[in-house]
Design an enzyme around this catalytic site. Structure first.
Site, PDB file in Angstrom:
ATOM      1  N   ASP A 462      11.547  -7.217  39.161  1.00 55.37           N
ATOM      2  CA  ASP A 462      11.313  -8.650  39.319  1.00 55.37           C
ATOM      3  C   ASP A 462      12.590  -9.278  39.832  1.00 55.37           C
ATOM      4  O   ASP A 462      13.653  -8.693  39.724  1.00 55.37           O
ATOM      5  CB  ASP A 462      11.041  -9.282  37.939  1.00 55.37           C
ATOM      6  CG  ASP A 462       9.596  -9.098  37.556  1.00 55.37           C
ATOM      7  OD1 ASP A 462       8.880  -8.533  38.371  1.00 55.37           O
ATOM      8  OD2 ASP A 462       9.214  -9.510  36.455  1.00 55.37           O
ATOM      9  N   THR A 464      13.420 -12.950  39.134  1.00 54.58           N
ATOM     10  CA  THR A 464      13.931 -13.939  38.193  1.00 54.58           C
ATOM     11  C   THR A 464      14.354 -13.292  36.882  1.00 54.58           C
ATOM     12  O   THR A 464      13.562 -12.608  36.246  1.00 54.58           O
ATOM     13  CB  THR A 464      12.846 -14.978  37.910  1.00 54.58           C
ATOM     14  OG1 THR A 464      12.312 -15.376  39.162  1.00 54.58           O
ATOM     15  CG2 THR A 464      13.410 -16.169  37.196  1.00 54.58           C
ATOM     16  N   ASP A 784       7.880  -9.139  32.996  1.00 50.06           N
ATOM     17  CA  ASP A 784       8.069  -9.976  31.816  1.00 50.06           C
ATOM     18  C   ASP A 784       6.788 -10.718  31.461  1.00 50.06           C
ATOM     19  O   ASP A 784       6.567 -11.055  30.323  1.00 50.06           O
ATOM     20  CB  ASP A 784       9.212 -10.973  32.032  1.00 50.06           C
ATOM     21  CG  ASP A 784       9.056 -11.708  33.352  1.00 50.06           C
ATOM     22  OD1 ASP A 784       8.007 -11.547  33.999  1.00 50.06           O
ATOM     23  OD2 ASP A 784       9.978 -12.437  33.740  1.00 50.06           O
TER      24      ASP A 784
END
Length: 1207
Positions: A462, A464, A784
């Site tokens: 990912d 972020t 996440d």
């Protein structure tokens, strides 16, 4: 339903007669709450209205306030825990040490040894009647009286060493279990949940939640207790872990307010009052049924019996379902369940090891059998043939003693040959790594993930929070037709626009997101909740406005409707009802998505003016793209008014509501790259691991960040795609995903932007199933969000974020990154490779000893009728080489050098050519030394020969010297074994490993004690200093010899074979697959060598079917829950479905593919097929099982049927 409730109340009457006094405090009893929570939807609503009025009635009876929560005073909390129980489910009791000892005793070799020892003991006590001993021939026992007394020592010593081995094994298992539990409790302590106490929103550990708490639930939570909804926005729950239904259930006050523990929040947010915790919650009840909760079980059973008669159908179904649902329960409990189920599926490494151990064991068994046969034959021929003696009754015990002695020698050969230290080494190495990885911020949930990580070839990360700091700030804004490169002064913005901005941001951000003052002086303010929303709230603070004032004015209950953010909408909207009956909706979201819905924009003076598509393109070009190319995430804020006179809009029809908006502003949010990431990515690329970035962000933003991180380098030819584009390229005309098309894209793809979770899953699956390269790719994925679950499960190793990650993501992952940092992944790779190397080091050492010991014992026994190394000595050598060496070599700390080589593939053998060279080279040296000592030692050292000693002769110096030298050579060879890639300096970093040093030293000291004071039990006699020095000198020779060996180039030694490949498919027995406990889906469709031209004809049909199939599976893959997926095992267990049974074995079909997706498949690594360009050449049977997975029957019309007929 009513009578059922009465029934439980009647039953609880018995219990509550005692407690009635306490229950006087609360207006509701435990049993009433339990019976309430067993109801669903309409029944539950009816019951609540009938008994309590509404949810607030429940709150009043539980003495809690829907807005303020509990007071939080300790006395009240204790009383509630006493009446309603704690939120804790007692785990199953661990195995006791004695049980583990018993399990260790089940080892076959040990049992053989025990029998031999017992027989030997028994016979040593048997005194033959004092007949004429000379009759028994030259074999008769030449010994002094006291020597025959000592006959029992050998048996006793063998038993003693067996006890040692067993205790060591049991202790290892025990500490492993303890570590695992420690890990579990650590995972549990880290789980926190948000509740309101005394009007304050606080986070408390899950175990501290009590009945009456007001809990805030939001997207991505795993509910820790049962409760009733007080207020909710667009709340959708995935209850599949309890009901097995994969559709998300909408929760609302008027339809279905019941929230159950162990279910996942997939969308929206809300507040609930907790009504049942621990063993009384729905998950708790199931766990008690599964027998996790010991003493509760008895009470449970009675209750079950009573309830069964009256329980309505749906209730019963509800109770039964979870027992077979795989995903059952709360994160932590599920793990307890997992800890108790043996994990059937073996990792790559364990597959290779088991296979190797079996091969070595077989060889050892053969050798030991031959040894025994030769000894017995030699003895029989010599005694009865050559000396022509009759068999006399009174001599029988003596003969039997000889046979037992031979048998013991045979067993010793076997004991030395069987490397029972292998599994131990793996366990120690993994357990040690896992413990150390905690320090490197990796919390490993599945042991084998750590080793798989060493083979990783691709990481899909990912953006972020993993690559960036997840510390968002607004740095640019486009307001009132003006692009501000930095935050504008509040005076520059017209009042009207400012009012829209302030209300829009304050109300249309989750009320759980807020900015708190810094923890220490001069620190940064703390961002709580969604980071992007915190950036917007921070923007208001920069404009000298306070969002809290607006929120106090409009509390969360007054929001008319909220469309929460999810990965499909990529926007969030909130509706407010004004006092005059009109409505206003505020919306925020990804700029290109929200701008498409804007028909007006606020002009320079703050008045709305028309906003045409042409203007939109201008803004995209002049504002959004420049912002994005600087790596900023762009968010658009907008609103819309619904006038008072018109009929109220249809709120459920979202597309008609969130359109015709007026754009207020576009802001650019910066999320800086973590300073250590570029370096970590360089390391990955050097180590042969491709890093890909998969993000929901705008493609320009993603590209800018990828350049900053070093995922893309200027001038390289790599792809950056958007989700839409990616989907267009991988699907054919019919919209079905084709593996060939994915294969054209993924090798070059580096950035996938604006991607949905399904895209992420498709990409991961595509890379894993790909056959473009010789080696199957091993993929690690970070995630996440709740929606990353499928991709995390599909990947070989799933990393979840410890801080930002949702419970659902953690549940699906193998490793949790406690600091959300990409560098921790690199550490995991290092540890994974280290595990692999540690095992190889151990093997190199172990096999050298094995080869030497077996040959010495074998030839010695055949030539001199007696093994030069006695049973007890062999067991000591075995202990050194197995248990202690596995400790010493398996705990080597990793070095940066591990990241300089490419990953080993899945079919890379454990024992490389270099290692084979070392093993054989050292074995040669040791054999020369041992045989020289054995057959010429007495002349060289001028001592008595130990050969041809009678049955119970005292130990000789000669054999003691052989034994001692042998052990010294092993000790020094242990140092050699520290390097397996042919490095010169074997001492490098030796002092970093305290365990290694202490074990080598310890072994040396014990060896001195054994030789000098071991005496009869160890068949040793004392040695002089000179003899000791010779032993040590010959031992050190292995170090010099090692240098000599490493000068020989391995490339010259083509004849050396490698060993320890992965398990091939066809070697997996049927039953193993059938009885599998945990389903693990590593579909590895590697093709066999397609030498048969038949394939060509089949290709067409198979491609067509494969396409249909791929499309089906992509459809189902997203919807499927793990439970449904395991149907393939049910298929496997019913042989009548097995196609090959009815089919003649045509060589074309790889008849093992029926085992596809079965866990053991992960070890299967057939050689890659020359047929690279066409991936459809998979077997027909494979298709069938997959069809079965998609729950489609092979009806005459189906393509599957046509395939069968064509076959």
């Amino acid at each position: 339903m009513g009578d059922m409730a009465n029934n439980s109340v009647a039953y609880s009457g018995v219990k509550n007669a005692v407690k009635e006094a306490n229950h006087g405090d609360f207006g509701v009893t435990l049993a009433e709450l339990r019976s309430l929570m067993e109801l669903r939807a309409a029944d539950a609503l009816h019951k609540i209205q009938e008994c309590y009025g509404d949810v607030h009635g429940i709150c009043t009876k539980l003495k809690t306030s829907p807005n303020e929560g509990l007071s939080g005073n300790p006395a009240d909390i204790e009383r509630r825990e006493a009446v309603f129980g704690k939120n804790f489910i007692p785990p199953k009791k661990p195995k006791t040490f004695l049980q583990l000892v018993w399990e260790a005793l089940q080892d076959v070799t040990l049992i053989i040894l025990e029998i031999a020892a017992v027989v030997s003991l028994g016979l040593s006590f048997y005194q033959p009647p004092g007949g004429n001993e000379s009759l028994c021939g030259s074999v008769s026992v030449g010994e002094e009286e006291d020597e025959s007394e000592a006959g029992w020592i050998e048996g006793a010593a063998i038993l003693l060493s067996v006890v040692c081995v067993v205790l060591v094994t049991a202790f290892n298992d025990w500490s492993k279990e303890k570590q695992f539990r420690g890990l579990q409790s650590r995972i549990e302590q880290e789980q926190k949940f948000t509740v309101i106490r005394g009007g304050q929103v606080i986070q408390i550990p899950v175990a501290d939640i009590i009945v009456g708490d007001i809990a805030q639930v939001k997207y991505g939570d795993l509910l820790p207790a049962d409760g009733v909804l007080i207020q909710g926005n667009d709340l959708k729950i995935d209850e599949s872990s309890l009901t097995g239904e994969s559709d998300h259930v909408k929760k609302s006050l008027d339809r279905d307010p019941m929230l159950l523990s162990g279910t996942h929040v997939m969308e929206g947010s809300g507040r609930m009052v907790v009504t049942a915790v621990g063993v009384n919650s729905q998950t708790g009840i199931i766990f008690t049924l599964l027998g996790a909760g010991g003493d509760e079980e008895e009470k449970e059973k009675e209750k079950e019996k009573k309830d069964k008669k009256t329980k309505a159908q749906d209730g019963a179904a509800m109770e039964m379902q979870p027992l077979k649902s795989e995903d059952g329960g709360d994160g932590d409990e599920k793990d307890k369940k997992r800890a108790n189920l043996p994990k059937k599926e073996k990792s790559v490494l364990q597959g290779k090891l088991t296979k190797l151990a079996v091969q070595i064991g077989k060889a050892g068994l053969l050798m030991s059998a031959i040894t025994v046969i030769i000894l017995v034959l030699y003895f029989v021929i010599d005694t009865f043939w050559v000396q022509k003696r009759p068999w006399l009754a009174e001599c029988t015990p003596i003969y039997i003693q000889y046979f037992v002695k031979f048998f013991i020698i045979g067993v010793t050969v076997l004991v030395v040959a069987v490397p029972e230290g292998l599994p131990l080494a793996v366990t120690i190495s993994l357990a040690y790594s896992v413990k150390k990885m905690m320090k490197d911020n990796n919390l490993v949930r599945h042991l084998d993930a750590c080793e798989t990580m060493g083979n990783a070839t691709a990481i899909c990360s990912d953006k972020t929070g993993t690559l960036t700091m997840n510390r968002m700030t607004v740095v640019q804004a486009y307001i009132n037709e003006k692009h501000y490169k930095k935050i504008p002064e509040p005076e520059a913005i017209p009042e009207k626009t400012m009012a829209y901005l302030v209300t829009g941001i304050s109300v249309n951000c989750a009320y759980t997101s807020k900015i708190l003052p810094p923890e220490k002086e001069g620190g940064l303010p703390r961002h709580v909740g969604n980071k992007t929303e915190c950036a917007l709230l921070g923007f208001l603070l920069d404009l000298k406005r306070d969002y809290q004032d607006v929120r106090n004015e409009i509390p969360e209950e007054d929001l008319y409707k909220v469309y929460t953010f999810n990965s499909v909408r990529k926007s969030m909207s909130t509706v407010l009802k004004n006092s005059d009956g009109s409505f206003r909706i505020f919306s925020k979201g990804a700029s290109e998505i929200v701008l498409k819905k804007c028909f007006k924009i606020l002009s320079a003076n703050g008045e709305p003016k028309v906003f045409r598509p042409r203007d939109r393109d201008d803004i995209v070009k002049t504002v959004i793209e420049p912002m994005a190319s600087e790596g900023l995430r762009t968010i658009c804020l907008a609103f819309r008014d619904f006038p008072a006179g018109e009929p109220e809009p249809e709120w459920d029809n979202e597309n008609d509501i969130v359109t015709g908006l007026t754009c207020i502003a576009v802001v650019g949010i910066e999320d800086p790259v973590r300073p250590e990431v570029p370096d970590a990515i360089k390391k990955c690329q050097r180590a042969g691991i491709t890093v890909r970035m998969v993000t929901g962000d705008n493609i320009n933003t993603a590209r800018a960040i990828a350049l900053k991180c070093g995922i893309l380098n200027p001038g390289e030819d790599f792809l950056c795609l958007e989700g839409k584009d990616f989907n267009r390229r991988i699907r054919n005309e019919k919209g079905e995903i084709e593996q060939e098309r994915i294969d054209k894209i993924w090798p070059k793809l580096r950035v996938l932007a604006r991607s949905s979770p399904t895209d992420k899953h498709t990409l991961v699956k595509g890379i894993i199933d790909s056959t473009v390269f010789d080696q199957r790719q091993v993929v690690a994925v970070t995630g996440d969000g709740t929606n990353d679950g499928p991709a995390l499960k599909k990947a070989d190793v799933g990393f979840a974020m410890g801080i930002a990650g949702t419970d659902v993501a953690k549940e699906a992952s193998d490793i949790i990154l406690t600091d959300d940092n990409f560098t921790s992944i690199v550490k995991a790779v290092m540890w994974g490779r280290n595990v692999y190397d540690s095992i190889s080091k151990f093997l190199q050492f172990q096999l050298t000893v094995n080869v030497v010991a077996v040959i010495v014992a074998f030839t010695g026994a055949c030539i001199t009728q007696d093994s030069p190394l006695k049973a007890v000595q062999m067991l000591w050598v075995n202990l050194i080489m197995d248990t202690l060496a596995s400790l010493a070599l398996a705990t080597e700390p990793p070095t940066e050098a591990l990241l300089l080589r490419k990953p080993y593939g899945r079919n890379k053998p454990l024992i490389s050519r270099t290692m084979m060279k070392n093993i054989l080279g050292h074995a040669f040296y040791q054999l020369v030394v041992v045989f020289t000592l054995l057959f010429a030692g007495e002349k060289i050292f001028d001592i008595d020969s130990g050969r041809n000693a009678p049955l119970h002769a005292p130990p000789s110096e000669h054999y003691t010297l052989v034994f001692n030298t042998f052990v010294m050579m092993q000790l020094f060879n242990e140092i050699n074994a520290r390097k397996i890639h042919g490095e010169r300096n074997v001492f490098e970093g030796i002092f970093n490993n305290a365990i290694f040093c202490s074990i080598v030293l310890g072994t040396f000291i014990v060896q001195i004690v054994i030789v000098q004071f071991g005496g009869k039990p160890f068949s040793c006699s004392e040695l002089s200093i000179e003899q000791w020095l010779w032993s040590i000198f010959l031992g050190m020779g292995t170090l010099l010899w090692g240098q000599l060996i490493s000068t020989i180039p391995t490339s010259r030694l083509k004849f050396l074979k490698e060993a320890g490949h992965g398990t091939q498919k066809e070697e997996i027995p049927e039953e193993e697959l059938a009885e599998d406990v945990e389903e693990i889906d590593h579909a590895e469709r590697e093709l066999r060598r397609g030498q048969i031209l038949w394939f060509r004809g089949l290709n067409r049909i198979q491609t067509q079917i494969r396409v249909v199939n791929a499309f089906r599976s992509s459809l189902y893959e997203g919807l499927e829950k793990p439970e449904t997926r395991s149907s393939i095992h049910n298929f496997m267990t019913h042989p009548e479905f097995r196609i090959e049974d009815s089919e003649p074995h045509i060589p074309l079909i790889d008849d093992t593919d029926a085992e596809d997706d079965a866990p053991t498949k992960r070890n299967s690594t057939p050689p890659p097929s020359p047929n690279k360009n066409n991936n459809a050449v998979d077997s027909g049977i494979h298709l069938t099982t997959d069809m079965n997975k998609s729950a489609t029957s092979s009806s005459p019309g189906s393509p599957l049927h046509s395939l069968e007929t064509s076959l």
